[in-house]
Design an enzyme around this catalytic site. Sequence first.
Site, PDB file in Angstrom:
ATOM      1  N   SER A   1      -1.495   6.395   0.589  1.00 24.90           N
ATOM      2  CA  SER A   1      -1.893   7.744   0.163  1.00 24.90           C
ATOM      3  C   SER A   1      -3.284   8.073   0.692  1.00 24.90           C
ATOM      4  O   SER A   1      -3.651   9.228   0.830  1.00 24.90           O
ATOM      5  CB  SER A   1      -1.882   7.859  -1.361  1.00 24.90           C
ATOM      6  OG  SER A   1      -2.968   7.138  -1.920  1.00 24.90           O
TER       7      SER A   1
ATOM      8  N   ASP B   1       0.877  -1.177   0.000  1.00 25.11           N
ATOM      9  CA  ASP B   1       0.000   0.000   0.000  1.00 25.11           C
ATOM     10  C   ASP B   1       0.911   1.223   0.000  1.00 25.11           C
ATOM     11  O   ASP B   1       1.955   1.223   0.649  1.00 25.11           O
ATOM     12  CB  ASP B   1      -0.890  -0.026   1.266  1.00 25.11           C
ATOM     13  CG  ASP B   1      -2.170   0.779   1.095  1.00 25.11           C
ATOM     14  OD1 ASP B   1      -2.063   1.991   0.826  1.00 25.11           O
ATOM     15  OD2 ASP B   1      -3.261   0.193   1.218  1.00 25.11           O
TER      16      ASP B   1
ATOM     17  N   ASP C   1     -25.778  11.635 -11.288  1.00 21.98           N
ATOM     18  CA  ASP C   1     -26.408  10.591 -10.470  1.00 21.98           C
ATOM     19  C   ASP C   1     -27.593   9.979 -11.208  1.00 21.98           C
ATOM     20  O   ASP C   1     -28.343  10.685 -11.878  1.00 21.98           O
ATOM     21  CB  ASP C   1     -26.903  11.168  -9.143  1.00 21.98           C
ATOM     22  CG  ASP C   1     -25.802  11.258  -8.096  1.00 21.98           C
ATOM     23  OD1 ASP C   1     -24.676  10.810  -8.389  1.00 21.98           O
ATOM     24  OD2 ASP C   1     -26.066  11.779  -7.006  1.00 21.98           O
TER      25      ASP C   1
ATOM     26  N   SER D   1     -15.999  -2.098 -10.333  1.00 23.11           N
ATOM     27  CA  SER D   1     -17.075  -1.320  -9.716  1.00 23.11           C
ATOM     28  C   SER D   1     -18.301  -1.343 -10.611  1.00 23.11           C
ATOM     29  O   SER D   1     -18.188  -1.410 -11.842  1.00 23.11           O
ATOM     30  CB  SER D   1     -16.601   0.118  -9.537  1.00 23.11           C
ATOM     31  OG  SER D   1     -17.700   0.964  -9.269  1.00 23.11           O
TER      32      SER D   1
ATOM     33  N   PHE E   1      -6.634  -4.188  -5.077  1.00 21.31           N
ATOM     34  CA  PHE E   1      -7.527  -3.116  -4.635  1.00 21.31           C
ATOM     35  C   PHE E   1      -6.976  -1.725  -4.952  1.00 21.31           C
ATOM     36  O   PHE E   1      -7.753  -0.769  -5.050  1.00 21.31           O
ATOM     37  CB  PHE E   1      -7.695  -3.162  -3.100  1.00 21.31           C
ATOM     38  CG  PHE E   1      -8.311  -4.413  -2.560  1.00 21.31           C
ATOM     39  CD1 PHE E   1      -9.683  -4.601  -2.612  1.00 21.31           C
ATOM     40  CD2 PHE E   1      -7.523  -5.400  -1.984  1.00 21.31           C
ATOM     41  CE1 PHE E   1     -10.260  -5.753  -2.088  1.00 21.31           C
ATOM     42  CE2 PHE E   1      -8.092  -6.557  -1.466  1.00 21.31           C
ATOM     43  CZ  PHE E   1      -9.458  -6.736  -1.522  1.00 21.31           C
TER      44      PHE E   1
ATOM     45  N   LYS F   1     -11.675   2.421 -14.409  1.00 24.96           N
ATOM     46  CA  LYS F   1     -12.080   1.045 -14.090  1.00 24.96           C
ATOM     47  C   LYS F   1     -12.449   0.288 -15.369  1.00 24.96           C
ATOM     48  O   LYS F   1     -12.105  -0.891 -15.536  1.00 24.96           O
ATOM     49  CB  LYS F   1     -13.281   1.048 -13.130  1.00 24.96           C
ATOM     50  CG  LYS F   1     -12.951   1.533 -11.731  1.00 24.96           C
ATOM     51  CD  LYS F   1     -12.077   0.546 -10.969  1.00 24.96           C
ATOM     52  CE  LYS F   1     -11.724   1.031  -9.581  1.00 24.96           C
ATOM     53  NZ  LYS F   1     -10.774   0.159  -8.868  1.00 24.96           N
TER      54      LYS F   1
ATOM     55  N   ARG G   1     -27.425  15.842  -7.893  1.00 27.64           N
ATOM     56  CA  ARG G   1     -26.002  15.934  -8.230  1.00 27.64           C
ATOM     57  C   ARG G   1     -25.858  15.485  -9.676  1.00 27.64           C
ATOM     58  O   ARG G   1     -26.367  14.411 -10.033  1.00 27.64           O
ATOM     59  CB  ARG G   1     -25.235  14.998  -7.291  1.00 27.64           C
ATOM     60  CG  ARG G   1     -23.814  15.352  -7.057  1.00 27.64           C
ATOM     61  CD  ARG G   1     -23.251  14.608  -5.846  1.00 27.64           C
ATOM     62  NE  ARG G   1     -23.637  13.189  -5.792  1.00 27.64           N
ATOM     63  CZ  ARG G   1     -23.145  12.324  -4.901  1.00 27.64           C
ATOM     64  NH1 ARG G   1     -22.271  12.736  -3.992  1.00 27.64           N
ATOM     65  NH2 ARG G   1     -23.540  11.075  -4.894  1.00 27.64           N
TER      66      ARG G   1
ATOM     67  N   TYR H   1     -12.848   8.461 -13.120  1.00 30.50           N
ATOM     68  CA  TYR H   1     -12.739   7.302 -12.222  1.00 30.50           C
ATOM     69  C   TYR H   1     -13.366   6.073 -12.877  1.00 30.50           C
ATOM     70  O   TYR H   1     -12.753   5.008 -12.973  1.00 30.50           O
ATOM     71  CB  TYR H   1     -13.408   7.596 -10.876  1.00 30.50           C
ATOM     72  CG  TYR H   1     -13.690   6.351 -10.078  1.00 30.50           C
ATOM     73  CD1 TYR H   1     -12.650   5.639  -9.497  1.00 30.50           C
ATOM     74  CD2 TYR H   1     -14.994   5.861  -9.945  1.00 30.50           C
ATOM     75  CE1 TYR H   1     -12.903   4.464  -8.798  1.00 30.50           C
ATOM     76  CE2 TYR H   1     -15.251   4.698  -9.245  1.00 30.50           C
ATOM     77  CZ  TYR H   1     -14.206   4.001  -8.677  1.00 30.50           C
ATOM     78  OH  TYR H   1     -14.457   2.843  -7.996  1.00 30.50           O
TER      79      TYR H   1
END
Lengths: 337, 337
Positions: free
Chosen positions: A35, A32, A295, A125, A81, A153, A292, A149
């Site tokens: 961070s 890891d 969403d 995800s 991960f 993925k 938002r 993001y």
Amino acid sequence: MSAILLTGGAGYIGSHTALALLRAGFDVISIDNFSNSSDEALKRVQQLAGRSLLSLPMDIRDEQALTKLFAEHEISAVVHFAGLKAVGESTEQPLAYYDNNVAGTITLCRVMQQAGVKRLVFSSSATVYGDAKTMPIVETAPRSATNPYGQSKLMIEHILEDLAASDTAWSIALLRYFNPVGADKSGLIGEDPNGIPNNLMPFISQVAVGKRTELSVFGNDYPTKDGTGVRDYIHVVDLAEGHLKALEYVQQHSGIDAFNLGTGVGYSVLDMVQAFADKNKVPVPYRIVARRPGDIATCYADPGKARQLLGWQAKLSLDDMVQDSWRWQQQNPDGYQ
Amino acid sequence: MSAILLTGGAGYIGSHTALALLRAGFDVISIDNFSNSSDEALKRVQQLAGRSLLSLPMDIRDEQALTKLFAEHEISAVVHFAGLKAVGESTEQPLAYYDNNVAGTITLCRVMQQAGVKRLVFSSSATVYGDAKTMPIVETAPRSATNPYGQSKLMIEHILEDLAASDTAWSIALLRYFNPVGADKSGLIGEDPNGIPNNLMPFISQVAVGKRTELSVFGNDYPTKDGTGVRDYIHVVDLAEGHLKALEYVQQHSGIDAFNLGTGVGYSVLDMVQAFADKNKVPVPYRIVARRPGDIATCYADPGKARQLLGWQAKLSLDDMVQDSWRWQQQNPDGYQ
């Protein structure tokens, strides 16, 4: 005995998976870069398990260090991960996301390939489903990205698919998480977000414990039962169990498979607020604010494939989720600090 | 005076662009890892231009070296050619493609961002249109990938789009090349593929010069005028000119724009064979073989956006393409070796 390597093992899901692996008798190595996590999480994991693991400060982008790690330890499989995970931040700093997540995974896989370690469980995800049109979501649903993001993925899924197609010795599970919440029953490990939480449950917990004044509920005019967004919340202990099952699966199969890890049940924001307040007997003041951007109204999994092929399904209830989240928050109002 | 940095400047398109830039009065720095190119190309470029450039052996994945380069030289813009480009190889070695192309571009952009150099012209490809359904192809057509090479180009486009959205100081042109052929009129620089050529024109040239027995034509039962695949071939000297126009454009605009660089005219495989044989008065024996998986029938550009916004259009003819390809091949039967 050969070990399971966790990248990002000190993070929220990593630490719960480390605990599950230790309890199941596996030897565990965690790397890891800390961070967005603390080595304290892994100290507590060892305390809970009554066994030790090897925790090394290392960045997955450091090819030399990774190569040395694989040379010095017998590693049978990797649970990957490590990665940045804040949607909003990703739109502001896309290169950091592509560098950590995509370039980091490429480096990890190159080193694994070189070392002949070709069993991989990857933290994907439900974000890879983008604006999914049909619920529940099955693994074959179209994929798209709505922010860097999610794009990172999705890119990693494509890279791993091409990798598996190029070399049948690879065995890869893409675990598409829905909305992980909760914490280990002990209250010793849990989610410890930096700054303002991006996710609902830590926000609720921080309001309940008095660290924040009120919860902002983003929109109550969605086409859902109470107008607030519906998500598939899954207890992190169930999720960790899913990684053990996926590890078994990649030991016994080759190729690549994606699995939804969710409960199949959707709860609204107000469901979560009410369950948290009722079960924990603590007020959770909230205010409805504007939607938002980005969403969607509703998102929940069809977890059938994981049940059939991994023999896994979520067991813990909504009450477990809100009680365990609250226990962690109360015992650790400032996280691991 | 500040310089234009070319990555992969010793390659086929890079070297022709270096020549065009030198002739237009720009100072040029080239970095290249020479994995699939020769510094001899840049020696000849300097000979042709009567001016020198700075050629440095460097890999775009070497962050330290890149950082030093940007610190030591005043660079106003980058034309980013560096990357692996063989479709078949990409399916066998996807990690090499993702590492060189995607991770390499991430590193390059991080260093540029750090150095405050935010003008970029990127070598994309018509391959990002995947199996396009409508011809001619406009820049707004849906994008998809059919192999890891194409996927790597598509990922880079997404990364650069997110980068431009995150910081309006960036100015980026995505140049989607159709099928570059031909060579500088001098016959001193040209395409020098490793091993068996992946592209039609170098294959035709190598058959014509006697290095290979015959050309394999992959399928003659496509729904085209003669049954063979139709592509938009563009002379590399026109293409190089397009990079100059794109450089001007990124100096004057911000944001990100994609441009097709093609002629808008499609020629079949047999058109190319016949033009080459007729114009150069050399036999090109060929044989019809099975279709190649993944090939589409027809692909040609709508080059209108580049004409309107860049003020660029292809000028050189099919005769120029086949004559210039042949001159290069005859004068350099073994490429730069």
